[in-house]
Design an enzyme around this catalytic site. Structure first.
Site, PDB file in Angstrom:
ATOM      1  CB  THR A   1     -72.685 -86.667 -25.548  1.00 46.30           C
ATOM      2  OG1 THR A   1     -74.253 -86.871 -26.179  1.00 46.30           O
ATOM      3  CG2 THR A   1     -71.285 -87.083 -25.838  1.00 46.30           C
TER       4      THR A   1
ATOM      5  CG  ASN B   1     -69.603 -91.024 -20.727  1.00 45.33           C
ATOM      6  OD1 ASN B   1     -69.596 -91.379 -19.810  1.00 45.33           O
ATOM      7  ND2 ASN B   1     -69.947 -90.620 -21.681  1.00 45.33           N
TER       8      ASN B   1
ATOM      9  CG  HIS C   1     -78.749 -79.537 -28.067  1.00 47.30           C
ATOM     10  ND1 HIS C   1     -78.018 -79.761 -27.352  1.00 47.30           N
ATOM     11  CD2 HIS C   1     -78.999 -79.432 -29.548  1.00 47.30           C
ATOM     12  CE1 HIS C   1     -78.666 -81.039 -28.030  1.00 47.30           C
ATOM     13  NE2 HIS C   1     -78.934 -80.460 -29.403  1.00 47.30           N
TER      14      HIS C   1
ATOM     15  CB  CYS D   1     -88.318 -61.501 -29.847  1.00 52.43           C
ATOM     16  SG  CYS D   1     -90.314 -61.377 -29.085  1.00 52.43           S
TER      17      CYS D   1
ATOM     18  CB  VAL E   1     -77.449 -74.129 -23.658  1.00 51.95           C
ATOM     19  CG1 VAL E   1     -77.475 -75.267 -24.458  1.00 51.95           C
ATOM     20  CG2 VAL E   1     -77.386 -74.488 -21.839  1.00 51.95           C
ATOM     21  CG  ASP E   2     -71.808 -75.228 -20.515  1.00 53.26           C
ATOM     22  OD1 ASP E   2     -70.684 -74.987 -20.908  1.00 53.26           O
ATOM     23  OD2 ASP E   2     -71.195 -75.818 -19.759  1.00 53.26           O
TER      24      ASP E   2
ATOM     25  CB  CYS F   1     -89.410 -58.593 -27.582  1.00 55.89           C
ATOM     26  SG  CYS F   1     -88.768 -57.780 -28.435  1.00 55.89           S
TER      27      CYS F   1
HETATM   28  C1  BJW Z   1     -68.685 -87.566 -18.013  1.00 53.97           C
HETATM   29  C2  BJW Z   1     -67.817 -86.789 -16.958  1.00 53.97           C
HETATM   30  C3  BJW Z   1     -66.959 -86.360 -16.068  1.00 53.97           C
HETATM   31  C4  BJW Z   1     -70.397 -87.543 -16.258  1.00 53.97           C
HETATM   32  N1  BJW Z   1     -66.247 -87.047 -17.605  1.00 53.97           N
HETATM   33  N2  BJW Z   1     -67.581 -87.927 -18.748  1.00 53.97           N
HETATM   34  C5  BJW Z   1     -86.420 -90.724 -31.684  1.00 53.97           C
HETATM   35  C6  BJW Z   1     -85.310 -91.769 -32.396  1.00 53.97           C
HETATM   36  C7  BJW Z   1     -84.692 -90.355 -32.322  1.00 53.97           C
HETATM   37  C8  BJW Z   1     -84.973 -89.101 -32.483  1.00 53.97           C
HETATM   38  C9  BJW Z   1     -86.032 -88.635 -31.156  1.00 53.97           C
HETATM   39  C10 BJW Z   1     -86.605 -89.795 -30.680  1.00 53.97           C
HETATM   40  N3  BJW Z   1     -87.588 -89.470 -30.051  1.00 53.97           N
HETATM   41  C11 BJW Z   1     -87.460 -88.176 -30.221  1.00 53.97           C
HETATM   42  C12 BJW Z   1     -86.809 -87.763 -30.544  1.00 53.97           C
HETATM   43  C13 BJW Z   1     -86.087 -86.244 -31.277  1.00 53.97           C
HETATM   44  C14 BJW Z   1     -85.181 -85.262 -29.868  1.00 53.97           C
HETATM   45  C15 BJW Z   1     -84.691 -86.879 -28.627  1.00 53.97           C
HETATM   46  O1  BJW Z   1     -83.413 -86.915 -29.108  1.00 53.97           O
HETATM   47  N4  BJW Z   1     -85.063 -87.043 -28.159  1.00 53.97           N
HETATM   48  C16 BJW Z   1     -84.089 -88.656 -27.203  1.00 53.97           C
HETATM   49  C17 BJW Z   1     -84.325 -87.949 -25.969  1.00 53.97           C
HETATM   50  C18 BJW Z   1     -84.985 -89.252 -27.518  1.00 53.97           C
HETATM   51  N5  BJW Z   1     -84.449 -84.552 -30.683  1.00 53.97           N
HETATM   52  C19 BJW Z   1     -85.373 -82.873 -30.558  1.00 53.97           C
HETATM   53  O2  BJW Z   1     -85.796 -83.882 -29.576  1.00 53.97           O
HETATM   54  C20 BJW Z   1     -83.852 -82.678 -31.373  1.00 53.97           C
HETATM   55  N6  BJW Z   1     -84.615 -81.664 -32.189  1.00 53.97           N
HETATM   56  C21 BJW Z   1     -85.730 -82.311 -33.010  1.00 53.97           C
HETATM   57  O3  BJW Z   1     -85.171 -84.108 -33.552  1.00 53.97           O
HETATM   58  O4  BJW Z   1     -86.480 -81.537 -34.042  1.00 53.97           O
HETATM   59  C22 BJW Z   1     -86.360 -82.372 -35.356  1.00 53.97           C
HETATM   60  C23 BJW Z   1     -87.333 -81.189 -36.392  1.00 53.97           C
HETATM   61  C24 BJW Z   1     -87.143 -81.468 -37.559  1.00 53.97           C
HETATM   62  C25 BJW Z   1     -87.459 -80.218 -37.784  1.00 53.97           C
HETATM   63  C26 BJW Z   1     -88.038 -79.711 -37.329  1.00 53.97           C
HETATM   64  C27 BJW Z   1     -89.319 -80.064 -36.335  1.00 53.97           C
HETATM   65  C28 BJW Z   1     -88.128 -80.451 -35.286  1.00 53.97           C
HETATM   66  C29 BJW Z   1     -83.490 -81.482 -30.258  1.00 53.97           C
HETATM   67  C30 BJW Z   1     -83.111 -81.921 -29.304  1.00 53.97           C
HETATM   68  C31 BJW Z   1     -82.560 -81.173 -28.486  1.00 53.97           C
HETATM   69  C32 BJW Z   1     -81.775 -81.408 -26.634  1.00 53.97           C
HETATM   70  N7  BJW Z   1     -81.930 -80.371 -25.969  1.00 53.97           N
HETATM   71  C33 BJW Z   1     -81.466 -80.360 -24.448  1.00 53.97           C
HETATM   72  C34 BJW Z   1     -82.042 -79.562 -23.653  1.00 53.97           C
HETATM   73  C35 BJW Z   1     -81.688 -78.424 -24.055  1.00 53.97           C
HETATM   74  C36 BJW Z   1     -82.483 -77.531 -22.458  1.00 53.97           C
HETATM   75  C37 BJW Z   1     -81.472 -77.167 -21.867  1.00 53.97           C
HETATM   76  O5  BJW Z   1     -80.328 -76.946 -22.282  1.00 53.97           O
HETATM   77  O6  BJW Z   1     -81.242 -75.558 -21.317  1.00 53.97           O
HETATM   78  O7  BJW Z   1     -79.548 -80.168 -25.074  1.00 53.97           O
HETATM   79  S1  BJW Z   1     -81.266 -81.314 -23.854  1.00 53.97           S
HETATM   80  C38 BJW Z   1     -80.415 -81.607 -22.991  1.00 53.97           C
HETATM   81  O8  BJW Z   1     -79.559 -83.288 -23.862  1.00 53.97           O
HETATM   82  C39 BJW Z   1     -79.724 -81.255 -23.113  1.00 53.97           C
HETATM   83  C40 BJW Z   1     -78.302 -81.710 -24.017  1.00 53.97           C
HETATM   84  O9  BJW Z   1     -77.558 -80.977 -24.979  1.00 53.97           O
HETATM   85  C41 BJW Z   1     -78.390 -82.904 -24.623  1.00 53.97           C
HETATM   86  C42 BJW Z   1     -77.555 -84.436 -24.291  1.00 53.97           C
HETATM   87  O10 BJW Z   1     -77.386 -84.143 -22.674  1.00 53.97           O
HETATM   88  P1  BJW Z   1     -75.715 -84.524 -23.082  1.00 53.97           P
HETATM   89  O11 BJW Z   1     -74.628 -83.126 -22.750  1.00 53.97           O
HETATM   90  O12 BJW Z   1     -75.641 -85.991 -23.288  1.00 53.97           O
HETATM   91  O13 BJW Z   1     -75.915 -84.659 -21.207  1.00 53.97           O
HETATM   92  P2  BJW Z   1     -76.650 -86.117 -20.577  1.00 53.97           P
HETATM   93  O14 BJW Z   1     -76.487 -86.008 -19.004  1.00 53.97           O
HETATM   94  O15 BJW Z   1     -77.142 -86.839 -21.362  1.00 53.97           O
HETATM   95  O16 BJW Z   1     -74.911 -86.748 -20.378  1.00 53.97           O
HETATM   96  C43 BJW Z   1     -73.341 -86.933 -19.712  1.00 53.97           C
HETATM   97  C44 BJW Z   1     -72.626 -87.971 -20.074  1.00 53.97           C
HETATM   98  O17 BJW Z   1     -71.425 -87.020 -19.335  1.00 53.97           O
HETATM   99  C45 BJW Z   1     -73.073 -88.944 -19.808  1.00 53.97           C
HETATM  100  O18 BJW Z   1     -72.639 -90.172 -20.316  1.00 53.97           O
HETATM  101  C46 BJW Z   1     -72.093 -89.642 -18.111  1.00 53.97           C
HETATM  102  O19 BJW Z   1     -71.772 -90.731 -17.758  1.00 53.97           O
HETATM  103  C47 BJW Z   1     -71.298 -88.092 -18.912  1.00 53.97           C
HETATM  104  N8  BJW Z   1     -70.077 -88.099 -17.857  1.00 53.97           N
HETATM  105  N9  BJW Z   1     -70.081 -87.069 -15.498  1.00 53.97           N
HETATM  106  C48 BJW Z   1     -66.488 -87.702 -18.414  1.00 53.97           C
HETATM  107  N10 BJW Z   1     -66.244 -86.202 -15.243  1.00 53.97           N
HETATM  108 ZN    ZN Z   2     -90.021 -58.888 -29.935  1.00 59.29          ZN
END
Ligand code: BJW
Ligand code: ZN
Length: 257
Positions: A203, A228, A130, A138, A111-112, A162
Site C-alpha cells: 500500500t 513494498n 473499502h 441501492c 475491493v477485488d 434496484c
Molecule cells: C507493490 C507491488 C508488488 C506495487 N508488491 N508492493 C488529507 C489528510 C487525511 C485524509 C484526507 C486528506 N484529504 C482528503 C482526505 C480523505 C481521503 C484521503 O485519504 N485522501 C488522500 C488521497 C489524501 N479519505 C477518504 O475520503 C476516506 N473517507 C474519509 O476520510 O471519510 C471521512 C468522513 C467521516 C465522516 C463522514 C464523512 C466522511 C475514504 C477513502 C476511500 C478510498 N477509496 C479508494 C477508491 C475506491 C474505489 C475503488 O477501488 O473502486 O480505495 S481510493 C484507492 O486508494 C482505493 C484503495 O483502497 C486506496 C489505497 O490505495 P493503495 O491500496 O495503497 O494502492 P496504491 O496504488 O496507492 O499503492 C500501491 C502500492 O503497492 C504502492 O506503494 C506500490 O509501490 C506497491 N506495489 N506493486 C508489493 N508487486
Molecule cells: Zn432500492
C-alpha cells in the site's frame, strides 16, 4: 530510522521472520500492491489510469452524481478484469497464516476479493475496509446485493437498478469523502492497537483513515514490517522493511521453518 533494517538483505528478512515468529497477534494490512502480481493494476502506479481518469476523478459521490454511466463503465471494466485474475502466492500465504494462527488477521483496502478467494471456505475471512467490486447498493433504499454480472453501461437505463424500489444501484465501495463502515473500521482499530506486529503489504499508505492503522500498532509498542517495491510514508517508522514483490516476499516471511 536507526532501528529500521531495510532492503532485501538477509538481515531484514531474519529480523522480520523473528518478529513474526515471536508475535502472538498479527494484523496484515494490504493494498493494491498485493494484487499487482495477479494482474490487477494498482491505483497510483503504472497502469493506474483508466482512459485519462485517476481513481480520485471517478471514485467520488460527486462523479457518480455527475455521470453515473461513466463511473459504472469504469467499474464494469474493473469487474471483468478482476474476474480474470486469481490470487497469487502472497494472498495464499496470508490466507494460510490466518487459517493456522488464531490471532492473525487480514485487513485489506482492496475491493477485488482475492484475499477471500484465497481463504476459500475457511472461517478466517479478510476484513474489507473499502467494500467490494462484487456488491452493489441501492442509492435510494440502501438495499445491498452480491452481483458478479457484466455491467451494461450503454445508457443510464441499462445500469443496475434496484429490484425493490427501482432506483439506480451503485457499487458498494467507499468513495473519497465517504465514511468507512464504523463497525468494520472499529474492528480494524482494535486489531491494529492490540497487534504485536502490523504487516503492511503493497500500500502507498496515503489514503486515510486506513493509512493510519499501522501507527496505532507502533504507538502501542508493536512492530511494523513493510513489504513494498517502493518506499512509502510508513518506511521511516517500520522496524523492518522488505523491498520486493509481495508474491515473493510474503511467502518467505510467513514460511514455517
Ligand atoms: C507493490 C507491488 C508488488 C506495487 N508488491 N508492493 C488529507 C489528510 C487525511 C485524509 C484526507 C486528506 N484529504 C482528503 C482526505 C480523505 C481521503 C484521503 O485519504 N485522501 C488522500 C488521497 C489524501 N479519505 C477518504 O475520503 C476516506 N473517507 C474519509 O476520510 O471519510 C471521512 C468522513 C467521516 C465522516 C463522514 C464523512 C466522511 C475514504 C477513502 C476511500 C478510498 N477509496 C479508494 C477508491 C475506491 C474505489 C475503488 O477501488 O473502486 O480505495 S481510493 C484507492 O486508494 C482505493 C484503495 O483502497 C486506496 C489505497 O490505495 P493503495 O491500496 O495503497 O494502492 P496504491 O496504488 O496507492 O499503492 C500501491 C502500492 O503497492 C504502492 O506503494 C506500490 O509501490 C506497491 N506495489 N506493486 C508489493 N508487486
Ligand atoms: Zn432500492
Amino acid at each position: 530510522m536507526a532501528n529500521t533494517v531495510e532492503g532485501d538483505s538477509t538481515g531484514a528478512m531474519d529480523l522480520a521472520r523473528s518478529l513474526v515468529q515471536r508475535a502472538e497477534r498479527i494484523m496484515a494490512l494490504t493494498g493494491a500492491g498485493v494484487s499487482a502480481e495477479s494482474g490487477v493494476p494498482t491505483f497510483r502506479g503504472a497502469g493506474g489510469l483508466w482512459k485519462q481518469y485517476r481513481a480520485e476523478d471517478l471514485a467520488t459521490p460527486e462523479a457518480f452524481a455527475r455521470d453515473a454511466r461513466l463511473v459504472w463503465e469504469w467499474y464494469g471494466w474493473r469487474r471483468s478484469l478482476v474476474l480474470g485474475c486469481a490470487p497469487n502466492a502472497a494472498h495464499r500465504a496470508l490466507a494460510s497464516a490466518s487459517a493456522v494462527r488464531p490471532a492473525f488477521h487480514v485487513v485489506t483496502q482492496n475491493v477485488d476479493g482475492l484475499h477471500a478467494v484465497a481463504a476459500g471456505g475457511t472461517a478466517s475471512l479478510p476484513l474489507e475496509l473499502h467494500g467490494s467490486l462484487f456488491r452493489i447498493r441501492c442509492t435510494a433504499c440502501g438495499r445491498r446485493q452480491d452481483d458478479r454480472s457484466a455491467i451494461d453501461a450503454t445508457t443510464t437505463e441499462t445500469l443496475p437498478h434496484c429490484d425493490t424500489c427501482g432506483a439506480l444501484m451503485r457499487p458498494d465501495i467507499v468513495w473519497f469523502g465517504e465514511p468507512l463502515d464504523p463497525a468494520g473500521f472499529g474492528e480494524a482499530v482494535r486489531l491494529a492497537s492490540a497487534a504485536d506486529v502490523c504487516l503492511v503489504v503493497g500500500t502507498s499508505a496515503v489514503v486515510h483513515p486506513a493509512a493510519g492503522l499501522a501507527d496505532l500498532t507502533r504507538r502501542a509498542g508493536g512492530a511494523i514490517i513493510e513489504v513494498n517495491v517502493d518506499s512509502t510514508p510508513i518506511t521511516g517508522v517500520a522496524t523492518a522493511v522488505l523491498r520486493g514483490p509481495a508474491a515473493e516476499i510474503v511467502p518467505e516471511l510467513l514460511r514455517d521453518e
